[in-house]
Write an enzyme that holds these catalytic residues in place. Structure first.
Site, mmCIF file in Angstrom:
data_model
loop_
_atom_site.group_PDB
_atom_site.id
_atom_site.type_symbol
_atom_site.label_atom_id
_atom_site.label_comp_id
_atom_site.label_asym_id
_atom_site.label_seq_id
_atom_site.Cartn_x
_atom_site.Cartn_y
_atom_site.Cartn_z
ATOM 1 N N ASP A 142 38.384 -15.221 2.265
ATOM 2 C CA ASP A 142 39.030 -13.906 2.263
ATOM 3 C C ASP A 142 40.024 -13.665 1.131
ATOM 4 O O ASP A 142 40.753 -12.670 1.163
ATOM 5 C CB ASP A 142 39.732 -13.679 3.607
ATOM 6 C CG ASP A 142 38.734 -13.345 4.702
ATOM 7 O OD1 ASP A 142 37.868 -12.488 4.472
ATOM 8 O OD2 ASP A 142 38.812 -13.953 5.787
ATOM 9 N N ASP B 51 31.349 -8.910 5.509
ATOM 10 C CA ASP B 51 32.700 -8.698 4.968
ATOM 11 C C ASP B 51 32.871 -9.317 3.578
ATOM 12 O O ASP B 51 33.700 -8.884 2.778
ATOM 13 C CB ASP B 51 33.775 -9.325 5.884
ATOM 14 C CG ASP B 51 33.480 -9.224 7.361
ATOM 15 O OD1 ASP B 51 32.297 -9.192 7.728
ATOM 16 O OD2 ASP B 51 34.425 -9.198 8.156
#
Ligand code: GLY
Length: 402
Positions: free
Chosen positions: A117, A182
């Site tokens: 991330d 994502d």
């Protein structure tokens, strides 16, 4: 009353012209939302500044207390990101100084390699600082982060591994190399790192990941799975599943938003038509698809079992709106801006935008983190605010012809 208002509208129209009136309404919408955001963020930031600590707010808990997160949390870039966007929207140096302080607290994230991330974390903080305030000293941090992210690239499969499988709930799923939709949101950082360093390795990894994801993550109707698990050596697809959606075959709302935003971003850096086509196909899936409420704020999953009695996800809507403003610039005249405007109007209405001083001083209410994990259901989330502010900035730029 109705007649009076209509007559007033008509005379105003004649006086300043209907397009002048529309422009005024657009300006008012943006300014009113900037004022509201500044009021909420000032309250939020004052609490933290007065504590004498550097804290990073993500959401609120069941009792309404603000939840602060450590810097290795995937959401840690959004709070400084919100400050950079507020600086861009207001030009107020106060926000620049705050943004620098909370960005630079994330310095060590450039070396983080245990999850994917970092694109969110360093992109929203350092990359925004570099881009919006010409912070050239942030360049090495962006490049080092891209190097760290690249350690997760699995050449045999052509993808960046999202999660490790040796810890937490991810270790219970039997995965080898899980990749989530994502992950498309990390590619911007890689493209930028190539632009800043001249090293094409990052660009090539981003393209490989985007192409492999396009091949394996999408169903024939261009909806996206959440998790694809690969054999990292051969690239064989081992599982097609969900983690945060209702079911493996359901359409998790934020996942569709990540896909739309991710492929729009890929087109920005590559001008490869297939990425633009993919973004448009995802758009068609979302907006011609099922179970989308009239106000365009989706339920947390388009296949959630108790629609219409299911929580909405304002974060998915905000991310979608922001992506659509960019998509409009590549494919004008197809209604993308009009759709984004409608989403933004819904989000800015009292149904989703909190009154100043409530909602833990976050801007938007009614987002969902992960229902399968029982986490963050119908709450504010710092990334919903981030994409709302980014949408506001992009809307303003589009309308002013910037
Ligand atoms: N990237 C995690 C989420 O969308 O919840």
């Amino acid at each position: 009353m109705k007649t009076t208002l209509t007559t007033l509208g008509l005379s105003l129209c004649l006086l300043v012209g209907c397009s002048g009136q529309k422009k005024q309404a657009e300006t008012n919408f943006i300014q009113e939302n900037i004022d509201n955001a500044v009021a909420q963020e000032t309250l939020q930031t004052d609490i933290i500044e007065k504590s004498g600590k550097i804290l990073n707010p993500r959401t609120i808990d069941k009792d309404g207390n603000i939840v602060y997160i450590p810097i290795d949390d995937w959401c840690s870039g959004f709070y400084p990101g919100n400050m950079w966007l507020t600086y861009e929207l207001t030009g107020d140096q106060k926000w620049k100084a705050l943004a620098e302080k909370y960005t630079e607290d994330l310095d060590s994230i450039q070396y983080l390699t245990w999850h994917h991330d970092v694109g969110f974390m360093i992109g929203c903080s350092y990359l925004n600082g570099y881009r919006l305030a010409n912070k050239t000293e942030y360049k090495p941090v962006i490049i080092q982060t891209a190097k760290s992210l690249s350690t997760r690239f699995r050449p045999g499969a052509g993808v960046i591994q999202s999660w490790n499988t040796d810890r937490g709930w991810q270790s219970q799923r039997g995965w080898s190399c899980p990749v989530i939709i994502d992950n498309m949101m990390n590619l911007e950082l890689l493209f930028e790192a190539t632009r800043l360093s001249g090293d094409s390795t990052f660009y090539n990894i981003a393209v490989s990941h985007a192409n492999t994801t396009m091949k394996n993550h999408f169903r024939p109707d261009y909806s996206s799975y959440h998790v694809i698990d690969y054999n990292p050596e051969t690239g064989e697809v081992l599982h097609k599943q969900t983690a945060q959606g209702y079911a493996d075959e359901s359409d998790w709302a934020r996942g569709q938003a990540w896909a739309l935003y991710g492929y729009t971003t890929c087109y920005r850096y590559t001008h490869d038509q297939k990425y633009l086509d993919q973004a448009e196909k995802v758009y068609n899936f979302i907006f011609n698809g099922k179970n989308l409420p009239e106000d365009l704020i989706p339920y947390w999953d388009y296949d959630a079992p108790n629609i219409p009695n299911e929580p909405r996800d304002a974060s998915a809507a905000a991310c979608t709106a922001s992506a659509l403003y960019e998509l409009e610039t590549y494919a004008p005249g197809k209604g993308y801006k009009a759709t984004a405007d409608k989403i933004m109007e819904s989000l800015a209405s009292p149904a989703y935008r909190a009154e100043v001083g409530t909602n833990g001083n976050f801007i938007l209410m009614h987002s969902v983190g992960s229902i399968p994990h029982g986490a963050e259901i119908d709450v504010p989330l710092n990334y919903a605010d981030y994409y709302f502010l980014e949408g506001l900035m992009r809307k303003r730029d589009l309308e002013s012809g910037k």
